[in-house]
Design a protein around this motif. Structure first.
Motif, short mmCIF file in Angstrom:
data_model
loop_
_atom_site.label_atom_id
_atom_site.label_comp_id
_atom_site.label_asym_id
_atom_site.label_seq_id
_atom_site.Cartn_x
_atom_site.Cartn_y
_atom_site.Cartn_z
N THR A 46 -15.45 -16.42 -34.89
CA THR A 46 -16.15 -16.34 -33.61
C THR A 46 -15.37 -17.08 -32.54
O THR A 46 -14.97 -18.23 -32.76
N HIS A 47 -15.18 -16.43 -31.41
CA HIS A 47 -14.52 -17.06 -30.26
C HIS A 47 -15.58 -17.73 -29.39
O HIS A 47 -16.62 -17.14 -29.10
N LYS A 48 -15.28 -18.94 -28.96
CA LYS A 48 -16.18 -19.67 -28.06
C LYS A 48 -15.58 -19.85 -26.68
O LYS A 48 -16.24 -20.34 -25.78
N ASN A 49 -14.30 -19.47 -26.51
CA ASN A 49 -13.59 -19.70 -25.25
C ASN A 49 -12.77 -18.48 -24.86
O ASN A 49 -12.36 -17.70 -25.71
N ASP A 50 -12.51 -18.38 -23.56
CA ASP A 50 -11.56 -17.38 -23.06
C ASP A 50 -10.19 -17.70 -23.64
O ASP A 50 -9.89 -18.86 -23.97
N THR A 78 5.32 -5.67 -28.00
CA THR A 78 6.20 -6.83 -27.90
C THR A 78 6.42 -7.19 -26.43
O THR A 78 6.68 -6.33 -25.60
N GLY A 79 6.28 -8.50 -26.12
CA GLY A 79 6.48 -8.99 -24.76
C GLY A 79 5.26 -8.92 -23.87
O GLY A 79 5.26 -9.45 -22.76
N GLU A 80 4.20 -8.34 -24.35
CA GLU A 80 2.97 -8.17 -23.56
C GLU A 80 2.11 -9.44 -23.63
O GLU A 80 2.09 -10.14 -24.63
N VAL A 81 1.40 -9.71 -22.54
CA VAL A 81 0.39 -10.77 -22.50
C VAL A 81 -0.97 -10.09 -22.33
O VAL A 81 -1.15 -9.29 -21.41
N ILE A 82 -1.88 -10.41 -23.24
CA ILE A 82 -3.22 -9.82 -23.21
C ILE A 82 -4.22 -10.95 -23.10
O ILE A 82 -4.19 -11.90 -23.88
N SER A 83 -5.10 -10.88 -22.09
CA SER A 83 -6.08 -11.94 -21.90
C SER A 83 -7.49 -11.40 -22.14
O SER A 83 -7.79 -10.25 -21.85
N PHE A 84 -8.33 -12.27 -22.71
CA PHE A 84 -9.72 -11.94 -23.00
C PHE A 84 -10.64 -12.96 -22.35
O PHE A 84 -10.40 -14.16 -22.42
N GLY A 121 -13.66 -25.00 -22.42
CA GLY A 121 -14.54 -25.15 -21.27
C GLY A 121 -14.46 -24.02 -20.27
O GLY A 121 -14.66 -24.22 -19.08
N GLY A 122 -14.14 -22.80 -20.75
CA GLY A 122 -14.13 -21.65 -19.85
C GLY A 122 -12.98 -21.66 -18.87
O GLY A 122 -13.13 -21.26 -17.74
#
Length: 132
Positions: A46-50, A78-84, A121-122
């Protein structure tokens, strides 16, 4: 296909290990490293943070639920940045939306490697904010 490594329903909420190894951690962020060979899986967690991750070696990754059913596929290049970002009980990126609790498996034909930065902390999961 490798079966999900689920420890049991009672321990799910305590399982916040989100990648293989911690590289660095402070009050603002934790930096994780993960490597997965084709067919390998990482257990339900489980993820609790971005967070964001930088793809060192790309592959096709599949998220799965507690029962091992696919909840989404992402082609991590490869080389990609993915943010959630966390939005309720979902993790949302510009490529995919998946549950905050999930496992992941490498369904591609190549090794997958990433460096993941989790913001406590978000924090801001915009890749540009890490450069400051």
């Amino acid at each position: 296909m490798v079966a999900p490594q689920i420890q049991g329903h009672e321990s799910i909420n305590e399982n916040f290990k989100i990648a293989s190894k911690i590289v660095f951690s402070d009050s603002a962020k934790t930096v994780w490293e993960m490597t997965m060979e084709p067919g390998e899986s990482f257990p339900y967690h489980t993820h609790k943070n971005d967070y964001l991750f930088y793809v060192i070696e790309g592959s096709t990754m599949e998220a799965f639920d507690i029962d091992g059913n696919a909840t989404g596929i992402i082609n991590a290049n490869t080389g990609e940045v993915i943010s959630f970002k966390i939005d309720g009980n979902k993790l949302v990126s510009d490529k995919i939306s998946i549950p905050i609790s999930h496992g992941v498996r490498n369904v591609g034909s190549t090794r997958f490697r990433e460096i993941l930065v989790e913001f406590h902390g978000g924090g801001d999961s915009d890749p540009k904010s890490c450069m400051q």
